[in-house]
Scaffold this active site. Sequence first.
Site, PDB file in Angstrom:
ATOM      1  N   CYS A  95       6.832 -42.174 -27.302  1.00  0.00           N
ATOM      2  CA  CYS A  95       6.247 -40.980 -27.910  1.00  0.00           C
ATOM      3  C   CYS A  95       7.054 -40.549 -29.130  1.00  0.00           C
ATOM      4  CB  CYS A  95       6.117 -39.868 -26.866  1.00  0.00           C
ATOM      5  SG  CYS A  95       4.943 -38.585 -27.365  1.00  0.00           S
ATOM      6  N   HIS A 224       3.500 -42.478 -21.836  1.00  0.00           N
ATOM      7  CA  HIS A 224       4.802 -42.204 -21.202  1.00  0.00           C
ATOM      8  C   HIS A 224       4.975 -42.969 -19.894  1.00  0.00           C
ATOM      9  CE1 HIS A 224       6.266 -38.787 -23.688  1.00  0.00           C
ATOM     10  NE2 HIS A 224       4.973 -38.634 -23.945  1.00  0.00           N
ATOM     11  N   GLU A 226       7.694 -43.338 -18.347  1.00  0.00           N
ATOM     12  CA  GLU A 226       8.697 -42.618 -17.538  1.00  0.00           C
ATOM     13  C   GLU A 226       8.089 -41.411 -16.837  1.00  0.00           C
ATOM     14  OE1 GLU A 226       8.212 -42.214 -20.619  1.00  0.00           O
ATOM     15  OE2 GLU A 226       8.528 -40.115 -21.165  1.00  0.00           O
TER      16      GLU A 226
END
Lengths: 266, 994
Positions: A95, A224, A226
Site C-alpha cells: 500500500c 494488504h 498482512e
Amino acid sequence: MNPKILIITGYGLNCEAESSHAWTLAGAAPELVHLNDLIERPTRLHDYAGLMFIGGFSYGDHMGSGLAFGARVRHHMQADLAKFIADGKLILGVCNGFQIMTKLGLLPGLDNNYFTQSVALMHNDCGAFQNFWVTLRFEEQSPCVFTRGLGPMPLPIRHGEGKVFTLDHALLDRMERLGCVPCRYADPATGAATDKFPLNPNGSLNAIAGLCDPTGRVFGLMPHPEAYLFPENHPQWDLQKLRGELPSQGAGLKIFQNAVQFLKLT
Amino acid sequence: MAHRIEIALKRGVHDGRGAGVAHRARNFFHLPVTSCTSRDVFKVDVDLKPKQLREVQKIFTDPVIARSAIGRLAAPAFDWLVETSFKPGVTDNLGRTAQEVVTDTIGRPLTAQEGVYTGVQYLLKGALTREQVQRLGRDLLANELIQSIRVFSAEEWAAAPADAEPPVIRDHTAASVHAYDLGGSDADLMKISRDGILSLSLAEMYAIRDYFNRPDVRAARATLGLPDQPTDVELECLAQTWSEHCKHKIFAARVRYVDEQGREQVIESLFKTFIRAATEKIRADVDWLVSVFTDNAGIIRFNDKYNVSFKCETHNSPSALDPYGGAITGIVGVNRDPMGTGMGCELVCNTWGYCFGSPFFEGELPAGLMHPRRIRDGVHQGVIDGGNQSGIPWTRGFERFDERYLGKPLVYCGTIGKIPRTLQGRPSERKEIFPGDAIVMCGGRIGKDGIHGATFSSEELRHESPAQAVQIGDPITQRKMYEFLMEARDLGLFRALTDNGAGGLSSSLGEMSSMSGGAEIDLAKAPLKYEGLQPWEILLSEAQERMSLAVQPENITAFLALAKRRDVEANVIGTFTDSGAFVVKYGDRFVGRIEMDFLHDGCPKMEIEARWQPPQIAAPAPLRAGNRNHALLGLLGALNVCSKEFKSRQYDGEVKGLSVVKPFVGVQSDMPSDATVMRVEYASNAGIILAEGINPFFSDLDTYAMMASVIDEAVRRVVSVGGKLGQIAGLDNFCWPDPVLSEKTPDGPYKMAQLVRANQALFDVCTAYLVPPISGKDSMKNDSVRGGRKISIPPTVLFSTIAKMDDVRKAVTMHFKQAGDLIYVIGLTQDELGASEFHRWLAAEQGTPANYGGTVPRLDVPRALATYRAMNAVIEAGLLHSSHTPTLGGLAVAFALAVLGGDLGAEITLDAVPQSGKLSDDALLFAESNSRFVVTCAPEQAATLETAFRGVPCARVGTVAATRTLKLATAKRTLIESDLDALRKNFKKTLAGI
C-alpha cells in the site's frame, strides 16, 4: 536462523504491528526501526536479509502518496538501498509502502534503474479512498519470489491512490513481458483479470494490483496481505465456518512464508 | 521572496478532483459548468537559489502524470478561474508536508519566517455569470471562514500578475496584559462577559468579583506585583474552567423537578444522583472496573495483560461552522483522550455517529447555515481523513436524520484504547505528580486556533460566532507525537500526561496541577506558530495535537532528547508546585495567580426548574388492512434505515488486521452488523464487542422511554453477537437543547424535565442490567438562532456499549446462513408504534408529518434479563446460525435485512410471533418493541433451542428458503411478498453515491 527483516516506521506509516506479526508467524525475525534512526546510520540496513515498506499515510499522503517519504529515503539512503538490492536481498512494499517504492523508482526497476520514477499510483477512478475485499490472481510466469505457486487470494484494499498508470504503453508492454506484473485484480467467479469496479477497485491499467522488478526480489502491492493473518479476518468467515471451510490461517500469510522460504534457501 | 509553483496533470491523465467539481456544480447547483480542471498552487516563502528552486519544483512534480512551472503554468482555454487558499494562520497540512520536503531537498531547516503555503485553482468552462462562480466558490470549493476565494475571468487572469504573496500573519503587536474592572453595575459585569465571549453568568461574575476582593487574595497577589482586579489571563482562565463545556454545570446543578401529578423532587446534581450512583451501585457486582469518571476515558480490565479504555465526544459547534475542520478535530481530538488516560493508552479503534438534516433538504435555510448535504460531506471527509491517516480502524458508525439537526449537526467521535495493566511495575492507570516535576508541552505549536472554543460551544450558534473557534486537526503531527509518547511511556520517562483539548493549557494544567497542589508556568516558553499572540491567548488556545506532561527532573534530558530524535516538539514551560495556586508568568512578569480551590470549586451551583407534562402528539390514521409491500420498501429506503455503505467504505476498517465481525456482513458484505467484534491483541482469541443505541424520535413522546430503549438497544446488540450480561460497560453522550428557562428558552422547564427523566431511566436500567457507565459527556446548548429562527435539536442520547468476549470465534452474525434453517422470534412484540419509523413514514405519507404519536416502546426488565441470559446460553453452546435484533422498522425490516444478508428467502407465519394480546398487522410488522431477536438454527437443534428458551417468549415462525423471496403472512392474508432484488435495491438506492 530466522532471517532478519527491517520494518521502517515513522512519519505516519501505521501497519507496523500486523506486518511484524506476519513476519513472525512466517518464521522471520522482524525489527521495527524508526526512519530517523535508520537515516542516522544507513549502513545498518545491511544487517538484514529483507526490508519492508509498510502501509499507512506517510506525511498524510500530502503532495501525492509516498512522495515526501520517498524523497527523504532517496536523499539519505539511495546508495545503501542500491547495494541492498545488488546483494540479492528482498524488499516488500504494501500500500503506502508500494507507493513509496514506486515514487523512488524501486518498482518496476527495469534495466537496473531503481531510482527513477517511471510509473504512477494515481487517485482511484472512483475518486475516493476505498476499503473492501478484492480477489487477486497471481501470474505464474512472473519471477516474483513472494507470489510463487499462489492461487486466487482474497485480500482487503484500503487506499485512495492505487491506480497503476503510465502514458507510456511501450513501458507497460515491457513490464508485462518481463513478468513484472505478478498479481492482478480478478473476478472471483472466473479467475480472470477485470477492469470492473469494485472487483478492480481503482481502474488500474491491465488490472495491475502489484509490481515486481525483473529479479522478482523487489515487490510491492496495493492490497494488504498482512491484514489477512487470522481466518476470522475474512468477511465471510462465518459462512466458511458453518460449511467447514474455514482455513487454519489467513491466506495473506503465504506471501510472507514464500519470502522466508526464499531467504532460508539462499 | 516567495516563489509560486503551479502544478497540473498532463494531458490524458484523469483529473478526478476537477471532474468531481463539474459534476457537483451541475447536479447540486444546477449550473452550466461544461468542464473543470484543477491545479495545485504552492507559495514557497523560502530563501532559495535558482538551482534550489528548480530542484524543489522537480521534486514537487510527479514526472509520470504531472507538469509544472515556476510562476504561471500555461493554461488551456477557460471562462473563469477560481483560486482558493487558506487564510493567514489556518492550519495548512499540505503546506507543512511541503515544508518538510523543501527542508530535505535543500538540506537545511527553514527559519521561523520561512514557510510553504498551498492553494487550489479551478479552471471552469461554461456560460456562467461572475455571481454564479462566486457562489460555487463559497458553497462548493471553499469555506470563507477559513479560506480566501479569488475569482478571475480569463481576461482578468491574463492581466493579473502572478501572485506569490504568502498568507502569513505578520502581527508584531507587543504582548500586553490588562486588568478588568469588576467594580461596576450588573449590566457592566454582563457586558464584560458577553463582549469577551466568556459565557459567565451574573452569579459567576459576582463570585469572581468577591474572590478578588478577599484581603488574603489581594495580599498574595500584591507580593507578585499583580493588580487587585483580575487580569485578562485570570478572567479568561476562570471562564474556560467554569464553562458549561468543561464544568458540566447543568448536570451538576440543583434541580427542582415537578412531575405530571405535581409531585416535587429536589435533585442535587443529575450526574451524581443518577449516572455516578449507577456505577457505584454496580461496582459491588462486577470486578472489572479500573478507573471511571476520573480520567480522560473510562478504564476497564480486559485480561491479565491489558486494560481497555473508551471515550466518546461530540464536536457539534465547530462542525457547524467548518464541517471538515470541526470533524477532523473531533476524531483526532478524541484519540487524545485514551492517549492521555492513565499512563497513555495505545489506540485500538474509532467509532463515529452523526445526526444531520436531510441531505435532500429543499426548504429555506436560515441565513448563515450550511446545507445539510455540505455539512454531511465535510463531516464524513474530516473523520475519514482523521481516522485513516492516524492508522486507527473504525468499528461502529451510524447516521440519523431529522430536520431539527439543520441548526446544529451532532458529530460523535469515540476511541477505544488499550494499556498494559502494569508499567514499570506500577498500575498503569495511576497518575502521580510531585512538586518539582517539570511541566512539558509536546506536539504542535500554539496559534490563535480554537480560542474560546469551550465557551463558544457553551452558547447557541449565532451569526457572530467566532471564526477562531475552528481548528483543523493534523493527524500526522499527532501520529508522530503518539508514537513518541508510547516509546517514552515504555521507557518510563514521564509521570503523568493529559491532552490539551477544550480550554487548552488552562484546562490541562488546571487539572494536572490539582495532583501536586499547584503549578507555575511561563507562557513565553510555549512555542508559537506565529508572533502576535497575547498571553491569555497562549493559555487558552485550542491549537491541536498537544499533550501536557509531568516529567520527573531526572528524566527531563532523556525525554527531550528522544522527542528530538522523533522529530516531535517538546518544551519545558514550567514546574508543578504545592503552593496551592496556579501561577502564570510571561517572561519575568507575573500575569496571573488563581488559588486551586477557587479555580476548581469556586463556581456557584446553578438552580434549574424542571416541570414534566406528557406531550400530546396525535397518531397517524391507521392504514386499511392489506398488502404492506410498499410500506416495507418505503421503510428500507427511509434515510434513517437505508444503507450508509457508500460513505462507510471510505473509512479504513481493517488496519491492524484485528477485525472479526465487521461493520458490514453477509454474503455480499453489505448488511449492517448488530455489533462489531474485534481482537485486541494478536496473541489472544479474546476480543471486544462494540455497539450503540440512539433514538431521538422516542424523545418526542417520553425521554424516560427513550433512554430505556436506547440502553436496551445498545445491550441487546451486544447480546446478539455473543456478548454476556455482566461483562458490558456503557458510555453516555447527552446532546440537549438549552434546558434553562430564559427569555429565549421559555420551554426550559420542559426540556429540563426531559433531561431528568432520561437520567432516571439511565439509573434504573443500567443498575438492573449491570451495565456501569464508565465515561460520558454532555453537550447542552444545541440550538441555533441564525436568521431569526430558533432551531433546537431533539433530546439525543448516544449510549455506547463495550463488552469483553472470551472467544471471538464464537461470534454470531445477523444474516440467515442456509436454506432449511429454522427461524425463531425471541421476545415479545407489543402494540408499540409510537414515534416508530413506520409511524413517521405513515404520517409523512398522510401529509401530517408531525402526527407520529402512539405508544412508545417500554422496557420489561425481568423479561429482558431472562431473554438475554437464554441468548447467552444458546450462543455459548454454538446453537445459533444467525442472530439479529430488530430496531428501526421492527420485525419486517429485521427479516428483510437477514434475508438480504444471506441472499436467501424466507417464509414467515406472523401469527406465531410472540405478542401481547392480538396485535394489528402493522404492529406485528413494524412495532419497535425492545428486547427481541430473530434467530436461526439447524432443524436438528430445534428441541435443544426451544428448551433453552423455556420461560422466555419464543416461537418458531418459519424456515429459511433457497427461493430468494421474502414472504410475511398471517392466516388471513399475505402482507409482504417481495423478491430480494427489490428489497436490496430499495435499501441501497437512497444514499447510493451520496
